[in-house]
Enzyme design. Structure first.
Site, short mmCIF file in Angstrom:
data_model
loop_
_atom_site.label_atom_id
_atom_site.label_comp_id
_atom_site.label_asym_id
_atom_site.label_seq_id
_atom_site.Cartn_x
_atom_site.Cartn_y
_atom_site.Cartn_z
N SER A 105 -46.51 85.24 31.84
CA SER A 105 -45.31 85.64 31.30
C SER A 105 -44.85 84.33 30.16
CB SER A 105 -44.17 85.55 32.62
OG SER A 105 -43.21 86.31 32.19
N ASP A 253 -45.67 97.08 33.97
CA ASP A 253 -44.76 95.97 33.63
C ASP A 253 -43.49 96.47 33.12
OD1 ASP A 253 -43.54 93.49 32.62
OD2 ASP A 253 -45.49 92.59 32.61
N HIS A 281 -44.90 93.06 36.76
CA HIS A 281 -44.71 91.66 36.37
C HIS A 281 -44.68 90.80 37.47
CE1 HIS A 281 -43.67 89.38 32.61
NE2 HIS A 281 -42.90 88.56 33.63
#
Length: 303
Positions: A105, A253, A281
């Site tokens: 991320s 995601d 995610h």
């Protein structure tokens, strides 16, 4: 249990908590977590498999998270470049010249920054569940929140339930330990998606430990404004990256749809894209850490 050495390193006047696994004589993997997440978010099974592959592994707490120092963001705002500087300070503190950088991320954006601006420090880059560091998501988010489709030249916004969760989460009380943990767990559950089974006990343990380790759990929210600042250094072309690059992304995601990974891989010369079916995610699913390690280890071996 994994054997680890814990120590603090200096980044300017800040102290950063770090944890090192494996033989220091082996090549180093630096694990860089995402927005507001502590270094312990990297699963032990992933760390173990990287160590078993013949590497030293280092994970650490970003500033404003876990056991690392806090910053008064109002008087001393920082940017992605400052967070990248912390990553370099971790390497310096452990006497590492160059490392295999694995970022998730926001950590993936930090990895991109390092590969562009400090190329000699990055042996390979693995960017997980992330987006090009120069992408400005603001306009697409604004359109999505008013029911408009993204513009043709924009990367897609998060899934609708992501925005619904943001509004619901803002109203949740966070006055007690259990309320903080419940709010965190709800966010991890939402980010995980429905493509893979959600390991709620593991996610709860992570939320509990993260709360208990943090000097101020609210300070981690500083990463959000820091990550949104599109400073000129973030607009540098990713085509300058020379480190062998692997882009790993989940098909489910909800924050960064797969088009973000496709765009990132397309911008970095020679980058390889690996889509993980069902992954959202987050990393809270039984067997997912091993699956990711089995993608990362061959990438590191190829150097």
């Amino acid at each position: 249990m994994l054997n680890a050495d814990e120590t603090f390193v200096s980044s300017g006047d800040l102290r950063l908590w770090t944890q090192r696994f494996g033989d220091p004589a082996h090549p180093t993997v630096l694990l860089v977590m995402g927005t507001s997440a502590q270094g312990i978010g990297w699963p032990d099974d992933l760390v173990r498999r990287l160590v078993d592959g013949g590497r030293q592994v280092i994970r650490y707490d970003h500033r404003d998270t876990g056991r690392s120092d806090l910053v008064d963001f109002a008087s001393r705002p920082y940017t992605l470049a400052d967070l990248a500087g912390d990553a370099l300070a971790v390497l310096d503190g452990h006497g590492v010249g160059a490392a295999h950088v694995v970022g998730a991320s926001m950590g993936g954006a930090i990895g991109q920054w390092l590969a562009v601006h400090r190329p000699t420090r990055v042996r390979t880059l693995t960017a997980m569940m992330t987006s090009p560091m120069g992408n400005n998501p603001g306009p697409a988010w604004a359109r999505a929140m008013t029911g408009q489709p993204p513009a043709p030249d924009e990367l897609p916004p998060p899934a609708p339930h992501f925005f619904q969760h943001l509004m619901a989460s803002a109203a949740l009380p966070r006055t007690s330990r259990e309320e903080h943990i419940a709010a965190s767990l709800a966010t991890w559950r939402m980010l995980h998606g429905t493509g893979l089974p959600f390991d709620e006990p593991a996610a709860r343990r992570f939320a509990e430990l993260s709360y208990d380790r943090a000097a101020d759990p609210a300070a981690a929210a500083n990463h959000d404004p820091a990550g949104r600042q599109l400073t000129p250094d973030r607009l540098a072309p990713l085509s300058s990256i020379t480190a062998p690059t692997l882009v790993v992304h989940g098909t489910d995601d909800p924050l960064f749809p797969p088009a973000h990974a496709e765009a990132l891989a397309g911008l970095i010369p020679g980058a390889h894209l690996r889509l993980v079916p069902g992954m959202g995610h987050g990393l809270h699913s039984v067997g997912l850490a091993a699956q990711l390690a089995d993608l990362v280890n061959p990438h590191l071996d190829a150097l």
